[in-house]
Design a protein around this motif. Structure first.
Motif, PDB file in Angstrom:
ATOM      1  N   GLN A 130      -4.109 -14.996  -3.279  1.00 24.25           N
ATOM      2  CA  GLN A 130      -3.496 -13.817  -3.873  1.00 24.25           C
ATOM      3  C   GLN A 130      -4.055 -12.544  -3.248  1.00 24.25           C
ATOM      4  O   GLN A 130      -5.224 -12.495  -2.847  1.00 24.25           O
ATOM      5  N   THR A 131      -3.221 -11.548  -3.156  1.00 27.01           N
ATOM      6  CA  THR A 131      -3.655 -10.221  -2.772  1.00 27.01           C
ATOM      7  C   THR A 131      -3.665  -9.345  -4.014  1.00 27.01           C
ATOM      8  O   THR A 131      -3.033  -9.693  -5.016  1.00 27.01           O
ATOM      9  N   ALA A 132      -4.375  -8.238  -3.965  1.00 22.47           N
ATOM     10  CA  ALA A 132      -4.468  -7.373  -5.138  1.00 22.47           C
ATOM     11  C   ALA A 132      -3.812  -6.014  -4.897  1.00 22.47           C
ATOM     12  O   ALA A 132      -3.995  -5.096  -5.692  1.00 22.47           O
ATOM     13  N   GLU A 136      -0.364  -4.862  -6.411  1.00 21.96           N
ATOM     14  CA  GLU A 136      -0.703  -5.546  -7.653  1.00 21.96           C
ATOM     15  C   GLU A 136      -1.063  -6.971  -7.275  1.00 21.96           C
ATOM     16  O   GLU A 136      -0.912  -7.378  -6.124  1.00 21.96           O
ATOM     17  N   VAL A 137      -1.563  -7.737  -8.217  1.00 25.86           N
ATOM     18  CA  VAL A 137      -1.969  -9.110  -7.914  1.00 25.86           C
ATOM     19  C   VAL A 137      -0.737  -9.996  -7.787  1.00 25.86           C
ATOM     20  O   VAL A 137       0.085 -10.059  -8.706  1.00 25.86           O
ATOM     21  N   TYR A 138      -0.590 -10.641  -6.643  1.00 26.24           N
ATOM     22  CA  TYR A 138       0.510 -11.592  -6.428  1.00 26.24           C
ATOM     23  C   TYR A 138       0.159 -12.495  -5.259  1.00 26.24           C
ATOM     24  O   TYR A 138      -0.687 -12.157  -4.423  1.00 26.24           O
ATOM     25  N   LYS A 139       0.795 -13.637  -5.204  1.00 24.93           N
ATOM     26  CA  LYS A 139       0.553 -14.579  -4.117  1.00 24.93           C
ATOM     27  C   LYS A 139       1.223 -14.068  -2.840  1.00 24.93           C
ATOM     28  O   LYS A 139       2.365 -13.603  -2.881  1.00 24.93           O
TER      29      LYS A 139
END
Length: 204
Positions: A29-31, A34-37
């Motif tokens: 995941q990246t942040a 926002e946090v998402y795969k």
């Protein structure tokens, strides 16, 4: 343009080190923003991968880390990476000819957006290689991407400029976009996260 240059998958493998750290880790995941795969790109069409990298390079897609990477790539690098990832699959199932039926609500949203007209009836066989396969893509990534088209790329650190997707995405509320993303993610498709073998722990 990189799309017009013949890519070499073997050469792409040698250039993929900067990609593997995010796109080669299952569940990574990246942040930002926002946090998402991060998206599944193994098995994606080469013309689309090349187009996406060029969009990050020109700023039509705004994302600081992706732009930094894309700006370091030559057109040949982009073509080679696109060729590599388009063939970088492991026992990928063949997508069905027709996607499973969505709920009535989602069906109405998909019809409003005319999604099948570009992405294909099963959302895994686009009518043109420059359009992405979206069946089975991570729902949270799809949601972030759709919101980015609503934002546009004229200002700020995030956003995407696309003459087709921007007006389509702006028709929908974020809740509706999330419903679309969740449905697309539930479908069977050929997209994968394939860890690079050199980073795998050997098993006996």
């Amino acid at each position: 343009m990189a799309q017009q240059i013949k890519g070499d998958p073997k050469a792409g493998l040698g250039k993929a080190d900067m990609c593997i750290g995010c796109h080669g880790i299952v569940g990574y995941q990246t942040a930002f923003p926002e946090v998402y795969k991060v998206p599944k790109i193994s098995g994606q069409g080469a013309p689309y991968i090349a187009a996406a990298l060029n969009a990050y390079k020109t700023g039509d897609r705004r994302h600081p880390s992706m732009r930094g990477i894309a700006e370091s790539l030559t057109d040949q690098d982009i073509a080679d990476l696109a060729a590599f990832y388009s063939t970088h699959v492991e026992d990928a199932p063949t997508p069905p000819e027709q996607a499973k039926e969505p709920s009535a609500q989602v069906a109405a949203l998909l019809q409003k957006g005319a999604c099948v007209s570009c992405h294909g009836a099963n959302f895994a066989k686009p009518i043109d290689g420059s359009y992405p396969k979206i069946a089975g893509q991570h729902a949270d990534y799809l949601f972030v991407a759709l919101k980015a088209y609503k934002t546009g790329a004229s200002t700020g650190l995030v956003g995407r400029s696309n003459g087709v997707m921007a007006p389509l995405a702006k028709q929908f509320s974020n809740a509706e976009l999330k419903s679309i993303a969740n449905y697309l993610a539930s479908l069977e498709g050929g997209l994968q996260v394939v860890p690079e073998s050199r980073f795998r722990t050997s098993q006996k």
